[in-house]
Design a protein around this motif. Structure first.
Motif, PDB file in Angstrom:
ATOM      1  N   ASN A  47       0.847  -1.187   0.000  1.00  0.00           N
ATOM      2  CA  ASN A  47       0.000   0.000   0.000  1.00  0.00           C
ATOM      3  C   ASN A  47       0.883   1.236   0.000  1.00  0.00           C
ATOM      4  O   ASN A  47       2.071   1.186   0.350  1.00  0.00           O
ATOM      5  N   ALA A  48       0.291   2.347  -0.396  1.00  0.00           N
ATOM      6  CA  ALA A  48       1.062   3.578  -0.544  1.00  0.00           C
ATOM      7  C   ALA A  48       1.612   4.070   0.787  1.00  0.00           C
ATOM      8  O   ALA A  48       2.690   4.674   0.841  1.00  0.00           O
ATOM      9  N   GLU A  49       0.903   3.801   1.866  1.00  0.00           N
ATOM     10  CA  GLU A  49       1.330   4.311   3.171  1.00  0.00           C
ATOM     11  C   GLU A  49       2.552   3.581   3.709  1.00  0.00           C
ATOM     12  O   GLU A  49       3.522   4.202   4.162  1.00  0.00           O
ATOM     13  N   HIS A  50       2.542   2.260   3.651  1.00  0.00           N
ATOM     14  CA  HIS A  50       3.638   1.472   4.221  1.00  0.00           C
ATOM     15  C   HIS A  50       4.633   0.983   3.174  1.00  0.00           C
ATOM     16  O   HIS A  50       5.707   0.486   3.515  1.00  0.00           O
TER      17      HIS A  50
END
Length: 614
Positions: free
Chosen positions: A266-269
């Motif tokens: 995912n873009a966050e992690h």
């Protein structure tokens, strides 16, 4: 990519005869892929200086949970991570559990408890899916009529079709094609009233109408054919009538794992990048066999992907430059490959994926509207050089949202900017061999699109022997509602069958170019190209040039316009037309009835340079 791996790659080995306490070397391999993944993660955490290769030796690897890969498993821009079958060996990674503790039930039926805390959706005997016990044993019943004012949940079945007085319906389901034969539904059976012949569904479906097709399944009392099973989620038991006995010598597997391989970044992690799988047999799942999201520059190559409850491969959310190459994708419940981006108005993050040189067949085994390749809200993809066949509905589809629906979903949508919100644009579907699709559905095309973005291309596809003898509206290429600015070039289409309103190409939308195709119009076809615009939609500025139209019979028109406007066809010229047994005609609302009249309308606008010749 794995093809770039050199001899100085870091290598780990896995074997069914290994031990996870081993160091994972050639002579002392690991026993599980999960242990190899741990070793790879350690390499990654210390910083990659070379490619990493996990070599998996032949054998069956049963999973009790999916093989999950996240940002900890990524390669980097220069170094790949690859899980690969050892050359010449069959590696089967199975998302299920072997059932062994069988007990006789009655009448040759065997029973077994669910394995551990699982909820199986499928059962396989010797790698072949067992059918849920059903009535009728093949084909469908036709419902008599829906119950008045309850036409989404209750219907009356025909007298003599069902005798349910001894049925336990705790786990029963109804498979039905409600309303039109476009989309099937598989819903729990809430109640069956044998006296009044009323079936009540536990969930709403589309509005039902007399004659809709259905069957009842997963009822133990209906377990009467070898190769059938009943999955009792209420009792946590599986019942089977095997094809072969003794049952103790058969490989009976229940699907217990959602996915065999799940790549989830995912873009966050962190996205998963440069991770590859090659030469593996990936089979049996409760959901998709391979699930990919939050990933870039990853691949599934030369694998067998089969027997998923849903899709063979699901590529969703943020997914870019995913390469699906050289795989055998078959026997999946829903689609072969499904590529799904985010809804209109959300970021355009699913694109530039390639589905190339795959053999995709016999999907849609559990869902009537199963497709070979599904693209929805995803663009700049290439679907090329695939062999796709035996699907209940499309071989390929490009989906979006048509303007009349889209404007109700997002503020600020206008006719002029609508394509800015549709991600399914600039897709190329080319050089595919497609046959025996549209086998069990209506209003369908071998290659279909509905409400997509603009500037998609269908090029150099061979479409042959498609459709069915039950329904009308069977097409080779179907540019359905709000399909705008498509280019359809260099395709060969023949053998399109249906009851009526069938044709090689059906073209709605704006600005579509149909150029340099060979269309063989079967005797039962209405026309070479038919066209329609619906209320609040448009079909205009089409280009039909440099095509060959060959009519096998005396019937069928060149063009069939269900409605007409003078801007419907921007150009029709430089075509070759030949009908050896009949007059060349136009049909529908066209102001001309013959080809000669067509050449004279609108000041001689059309086909002045076309020829009639064999």
């Amino acid at each position: 990519m794995s093809s770039e791996i050199s001899d100085n790659s870091v290598k780990f080995y896995v074997s069914p005869n290994g031990k996870d306490s081993n160091p994972g070397t050639d002579s002392m391999p690991f026993a599980t892929i999960q242990k190899a993944r741990e070793a790879v993660r350690k390499e990654i955490s210390e910083g990659l200086t070379s490619h990493v290769l996990v070599i998996i030796r032949g054998g069956d690897y049963y999973l009790d949970k999916p093989l999950m890969f996240n940002q900890q498993d990524s390669g980097d821009e220069e170094h790949s991570v690859t899980y690969k079958a050892e050359s010449g060996q069959q590696v089967r990674i199975i998302g299920g559990t072997v059932l062994k503790d069988w007990k006789p039930y009655k009448d040759g039926i065997w029973e077994c408890d669910f394995p551990h805390e699982s909820k199986p959706e499928q059962v396989f005997e010797n790698n072949r899916r067992m059918n849920l016990a059903r009535k009728p044993d093949g084909g469908y019943f036709n419902l008599e009529k829906p119950v008045e004012d309850k036409d989404r949940t209750e219907f009356i079945y025909r007298e003599g079709d069902l005798k349910p007085h001894e049925w336990d319906i705790s786990d029963a389901r109804v498979f039905i094609w409600p309303n039109h034969d476009w989309f099937s539904a598989n819903v729990p059976l809430a109640n069956i009233d044998g006296r009044n012949r009323v079936i009540t569904l536990a969930e709403q479906v589309n509005t039902m109408k007399p004659g809709n097709r259905f069957y009842v399944q997963n009822v133990l009392s209906l377990l009467d054919k070898p190769g059938e099973c009943q999955i009792s989620w209420s009792k946590k038991k599986i019942y089977i009538l095997p094809n072969k006995n003794p049952v103790s010598q058969q490989n009976i597997v229940a699907s217990t794992v959602p996915n065999v391989i799940s790549i989830q970044g995912n873009a966050e992690h962190g996205l998963v990048r440069n991770l590859h799988f090659e030469g593996l047999d990936l089979c049996i799942s409760n959901d998709h066999v391979v699930n990919i999201t939050g990933a870039e520059n990853c691949s599934i190559r030369f694998c067998k992907v089969e027997n998923g409850y849903n899709h063979g491969m699901s590529i969703t959310g943020h997914a870019q430059n995913i390469n699906v190459y050289g795989n055998l994708i078959r026997f999946n419940g829903y689609h072969g490959v499904s590529i799904n981006g985010l809804r209109p108005g959300q970021p355009d993050v699913n694109k530039y994926n390639v589905v190339e040189n795959n053999h995709i067949h016999h999907c849609g085994r559990l869902v009537g509207h199963g497709y070979g390749v599904n693209i929805s809200q995803s663009g700049h993809n290439k679907i090329i050089h695939n062999h796709i066949h035996h699907m209940p509905r499309y071989a390929t589809t490009i989906k979006g949202v048509r303007y009349q629906v889209l404007r109700k979903q997002i503020e600020g949508i206008t006719w002029e900017n609508r394509h800015d919100f549709l991600h399914s644009r600039h897709n190329l579907i080319a050089y595919n061999n497609i046959h025996h699709v549209n086998e069990d559905s209506q209003d369908t095309g071998a290659m279909e699109s509905w409400g997509p973005g603009r500037d998609n291309v269908y090029d150099h596809n061979l479409i042959q022997n498609v459709g069915n003898d039950m329904f009308n509206l069977q097409m080779g290429i179907y540019l359905d509602d709000a399909t705008d600015y498509f280019t359809v070039t260099n395709n060969i289409i023949y053998g399109v069958v249906g009851t009526n309103r069938t044709q090689p190409i059906y073209a709605k939308g704006i600005g579509n170019k149909i150029i340099n195709n060979i269309l063989i119009i079967s005797p039962e076809n209405d026309a070479a190209i038919s066209s329609l615009y619906m209320a609040e939609e448009r079909a205009d500025k089409h280009v039909y040039t440099h095509n060959i139209y060959y009519f096998e019979g005396s019937g069928g028109a060149i063009y069939d316009f269900y409605n007409w406007s003078d801007d419907r066809v921007a150009a029709s010229d430089y075509n070759i037309l030949w009908k050896p047994r009949g007059e060349l005609t136009m049909a529908g609302k066209c102001p001309a009835k013959t080809f000669e009249e067509w050449k004279k309308i609108l000041g001689g606008k059309y086909d002045q340079n076309s020829i009639v010749a064999d």
